[in-house]
Design a protein around this motif. Structure first.
Motif, PDB file in Angstrom:
ATOM      1  N   ALA A 277     -10.544   4.877  -8.857  1.00  0.00           N
ATOM      2  CA  ALA A 277     -10.909   3.758  -8.464  1.00  0.00           C
ATOM      3  C   ALA A 277      -9.476   3.070  -8.196  1.00  0.00           C
ATOM      4  CB  ALA A 277     -11.833   2.930  -9.244  1.00  0.00           C
ATOM      5  N   GLY A 278      -8.543   2.968  -9.254  1.00  0.00           N
ATOM      6  CA  GLY A 278      -7.425   2.589  -9.213  1.00  0.00           C
ATOM      7  C   GLY A 278      -6.506   3.019  -8.200  1.00  0.00           C
ATOM      8  N   ALA A 279      -6.251   4.365  -8.064  1.00  0.00           N
ATOM      9  CA  ALA A 279      -5.653   4.969  -6.936  1.00  0.00           C
ATOM     10  C   ALA A 279      -6.072   4.551  -5.566  1.00  0.00           C
ATOM     11  CB  ALA A 279      -5.431   6.567  -7.263  1.00  0.00           C
ATOM     12  N   LEU A 280      -7.299   4.832  -5.432  1.00  0.00           N
ATOM     13  CA  LEU A 280      -7.820   4.266  -3.865  1.00  0.00           C
ATOM     14  C   LEU A 280      -7.688   2.955  -3.671  1.00  0.00           C
ATOM     15  CD1 LEU A 280     -11.195   6.305  -4.008  1.00  0.00           C
ATOM     16  CD2 LEU A 280      -8.917   7.085  -2.757  1.00  0.00           C
ATOM     17  N   ARG A 281      -7.391   2.041  -4.612  1.00  0.00           N
ATOM     18  CA  ARG A 281      -7.217   0.584  -4.242  1.00  0.00           C
ATOM     19  C   ARG A 281      -5.761   0.558  -3.765  1.00  0.00           C
ATOM     20  NH1 ARG A 281      -8.649  -2.886  -9.148  1.00  0.00           N
ATOM     21  NH2 ARG A 281     -10.620  -2.228  -8.351  1.00  0.00           N
ATOM     22  N   VAL A 282      -4.813   1.225  -4.242  1.00  0.00           N
ATOM     23  CA  VAL A 282      -3.719   1.080  -3.720  1.00  0.00           C
ATOM     24  C   VAL A 282      -3.060   2.039  -2.637  1.00  0.00           C
ATOM     25  CG1 VAL A 282      -2.741   0.052  -5.608  1.00  0.00           C
ATOM     26  CG2 VAL A 282      -2.515   2.440  -5.659  1.00  0.00           C
ATOM     27  N   LEU A 283      -3.980   2.781  -2.184  1.00  0.00           N
ATOM     28  CA  LEU A 283      -3.759   3.818  -1.173  1.00  0.00           C
ATOM     29  C   LEU A 283      -3.802   3.285   0.183  1.00  0.00           C
ATOM     30  CD1 LEU A 283      -3.293   7.022  -0.674  1.00  0.00           C
ATOM     31  CD2 LEU A 283      -5.631   7.200  -0.521  1.00  0.00           C
TER      32      LEU A 283
ATOM     33  N   MET B 119       0.925  -1.201  -0.043  1.00  0.00           N
ATOM     34  CA  MET B 119      -0.150  -0.180   0.001  1.00  0.00           C
ATOM     35  C   MET B 119       0.980   1.071  -0.124  1.00  0.00           C
ATOM     36  SD  MET B 119      -3.063  -1.121   0.151  1.00  0.00           S
ATOM     37  CE  MET B 119      -4.515  -0.762   0.781  1.00  0.00           C
ATOM     38  N   PHE B 120       0.437   2.304  -0.625  1.00  0.00           N
ATOM     39  CA  PHE B 120       1.222   3.520  -0.887  1.00  0.00           C
ATOM     40  C   PHE B 120       0.510   4.590   0.046  1.00  0.00           C
ATOM     41  CE2 PHE B 120       1.805   0.855  -4.590  1.00  0.00           C
ATOM     42  CZ  PHE B 120       3.023   1.124  -4.659  1.00  0.00           C
ATOM     43  N   LYS B 121       1.243   5.362   0.625  1.00  0.00           N
ATOM     44  CA  LYS B 121       0.917   6.626   1.575  1.00  0.00           C
ATOM     45  C   LYS B 121       0.866   7.966   0.947  1.00  0.00           C
ATOM     46  CE  LYS B 121       2.409   4.636   5.777  1.00  0.00           C
ATOM     47  NZ  LYS B 121       1.264   4.185   6.463  1.00  0.00           N
ATOM     48  N   ASN B 122       1.253   8.057  -0.199  1.00  0.00           N
ATOM     49  CA  ASN B 122       1.249   9.569  -0.909  1.00  0.00           C
ATOM     50  C   ASN B 122       1.325   9.350  -2.232  1.00  0.00           C
ATOM     51  OD1 ASN B 122       1.581  12.259  -1.231  1.00  0.00           O
ATOM     52  ND2 ASN B 122       3.842  12.185  -0.682  1.00  0.00           N
ATOM     53  N   ILE B 123       0.157   9.324  -3.032  1.00  0.00           N
ATOM     54  CA  ILE B 123       0.023   9.201  -4.344  1.00  0.00           C
ATOM     55  C   ILE B 123      -0.411  10.503  -5.080  1.00  0.00           C
ATOM     56  CG2 ILE B 123      -1.314   7.835  -6.162  1.00  0.00           C
ATOM     57  CD1 ILE B 123      -1.818   5.709  -4.066  1.00  0.00           C
ATOM     58  N   LEU B 124       0.239  10.773  -6.114  1.00  0.00           N
ATOM     59  CA  LEU B 124       0.254  11.797  -7.103  1.00  0.00           C
ATOM     60  C   LEU B 124      -0.606  11.276  -8.146  1.00  0.00           C
ATOM     61  CD1 LEU B 124       0.727  14.806  -7.804  1.00  0.00           C
ATOM     62  CD2 LEU B 124       2.650  13.864  -9.277  1.00  0.00           C
ATOM     63  N   VAL B 125      -1.815  12.481  -8.190  1.00  0.00           N
ATOM     64  CA  VAL B 125      -2.571  11.882  -9.443  1.00  0.00           C
ATOM     65  C   VAL B 125      -2.869  13.056 -10.351  1.00  0.00           C
ATOM     66  CG1 VAL B 125      -5.060  11.115  -9.782  1.00  0.00           C
ATOM     67  CG2 VAL B 125      -3.980  10.549  -7.567  1.00  0.00           C
ATOM     68  N   PRO B 126      -2.344  13.022 -11.580  1.00  0.00           N
ATOM     69  CA  PRO B 126      -2.322  14.320 -12.360  1.00  0.00           C
ATOM     70  C   PRO B 126      -3.520  14.127 -13.285  1.00  0.00           C
ATOM     71  CG  PRO B 126      -0.239  12.995 -12.963  1.00  0.00           C
ATOM     72  CD  PRO B 126      -1.132  11.998 -11.808  1.00  0.00           C
ATOM     73  N   LEU B 127      -4.554  15.126 -13.297  1.00  0.00           N
ATOM     74  CA  LEU B 127      -5.593  15.094 -13.964  1.00  0.00           C
ATOM     75  C   LEU B 127      -5.870  15.814 -15.202  1.00  0.00           C
ATOM     76  CD1 LEU B 127      -8.041  15.491 -10.921  1.00  0.00           C
ATOM     77  CD2 LEU B 127      -7.515  13.322 -12.451  1.00  0.00           C
ATOM     78  N   HIS B 128      -6.229  15.401 -16.138  1.00  0.00           N
ATOM     79  CA  HIS B 128      -6.736  16.234 -17.343  1.00  0.00           C
ATOM     80  C   HIS B 128      -8.055  16.756 -17.147  1.00  0.00           C
ATOM     81  CE1 HIS B 128      -7.267  18.003 -21.122  1.00  0.00           C
ATOM     82  NE2 HIS B 128      -5.729  17.848 -21.570  1.00  0.00           N
ATOM     83  N   LEU B 129      -8.264  17.958 -17.160  1.00  0.00           N
ATOM     84  CA  LEU B 129      -9.618  18.461 -16.592  1.00  0.00           C
ATOM     85  C   LEU B 129     -10.894  18.100 -17.494  1.00  0.00           C
ATOM     86  CD1 LEU B 129      -8.802  21.888 -14.934  1.00  0.00           C
ATOM     87  CD2 LEU B 129      -9.080  19.471 -13.743  1.00  0.00           C
ATOM     88  N   GLU B 130     -10.469  18.015 -18.980  1.00  0.00           N
ATOM     89  CA  GLU B 130     -11.360  17.842 -20.044  1.00  0.00           C
ATOM     90  C   GLU B 130     -11.923  16.483 -20.180  1.00  0.00           C
ATOM     91  OE1 GLU B 130      -9.909  19.583 -23.706  1.00  0.00           O
ATOM     92  OE2 GLU B 130      -9.396  21.498 -22.716  1.00  0.00           O
ATOM     93  N   TYR B 131     -10.869  15.567 -19.490  1.00  0.00           N
ATOM     94  CA  TYR B 131     -11.528  14.194 -19.953  1.00  0.00           C
ATOM     95  C   TYR B 131     -12.104  13.553 -18.487  1.00  0.00           C
ATOM     96  CZ  TYR B 131      -8.449  14.455 -23.790  1.00  0.00           C
ATOM     97  OH  TYR B 131      -7.969  14.909 -25.216  1.00  0.00           O
ATOM     98  N   VAL B 132     -13.322  14.406 -18.101  1.00  0.00           N
ATOM     99  CA  VAL B 132     -13.821  13.612 -17.104  1.00  0.00           C
ATOM    100  C   VAL B 132     -14.528  12.353 -16.874  1.00  0.00           C
ATOM    101  CG1 VAL B 132     -14.411  16.195 -16.540  1.00  0.00           C
ATOM    102  CG2 VAL B 132     -15.842  14.610 -17.812  1.00  0.00           C
ATOM    103  N   ASP B 133     -14.778  11.863 -17.954  1.00  0.00           N
ATOM    104  CA  ASP B 133     -15.229  10.445 -18.090  1.00  0.00           C
ATOM    105  C   ASP B 133     -14.133   9.325 -17.470  1.00  0.00           C
ATOM    106  OD1 ASP B 133     -17.265  11.488 -19.043  1.00  0.00           O
ATOM    107  OD2 ASP B 133     -16.924  10.997 -21.148  1.00  0.00           O
TER     108      ASP B 133
END
Length: 145
Positions: free
Chosen positions: A22-28, A1-15
């Motif tokens: 779901a993927g990030a929270l699975r390993v957080l 499990m990871f304690k500090n995850i960076l999640v880069p987002l593109h604001l236009e691809y909300v889908d």
């Protein structure tokens, strides 16, 4: 499990966001934190740079910050487990620099289906995977756009 995850987002691809979180929270780790990052690439592109003034750029970045907060709220991310950041520049460089700055132990990001163009000019996820000093989770779309 990871304690500090960076999640880069593109604001236009909300889908894509639901599957990404779901993927990030699975390993957080249960006590872990997410940092949502938006990279403003406006100044990285020479053709756009001359028409942007500092005030417009500040407004654009503030709008992006509010969008990140709305995305976190929409996906029920706990406020005490999420931080937000906006960086200006080239996406892959800023993602790597932010990961170093916050001492991320993982990066979770989306990627689309590679095409012929990505064989000549590498994609942002490819560059991040190649140069990251931490684990990188690349979440693929099931329905390619």
């Amino acid at each position: 499990m990871f304690k500090n995850i960076l999640v880069p987002l593109h604001l236009e691809y909300v889908d894509n966001h639901e599957k990404l979180f779901a993927g990030a929270l699975r390993v957080l780790d249960k006590d872990g934190k997410l940092t949502l990052l938006y990279v403003n690439e406006n100044r990285a592109h020479g053709s756009v740079y001359p028409i942007l003034d500092e005030e417009n750029e500040k407004h654009y970045n503030h709008h992006a910050y509010l969008e990140l907060k709305n995305i976190a709220k929409k996906h029920s991310l706990a406020e005490d487990k999420v931080t937000f950041n906006i960086r200006d520049g080239s996406a892959h460089r800023e993602i790597l620099e932010e990961a170093r700055r916050i001492k991320a132990d993982a990066i979770a990001m989306m990627a689309s289906k590679p095409g012929l163009g990505s064989y000549f000019i590498s994609s942002t996820p490819e560059r991040v995977v190649r140069h990251a000093q931490c684990s990188v989770f690349v979440i693929r779309l099931t329905d390619y756009i």
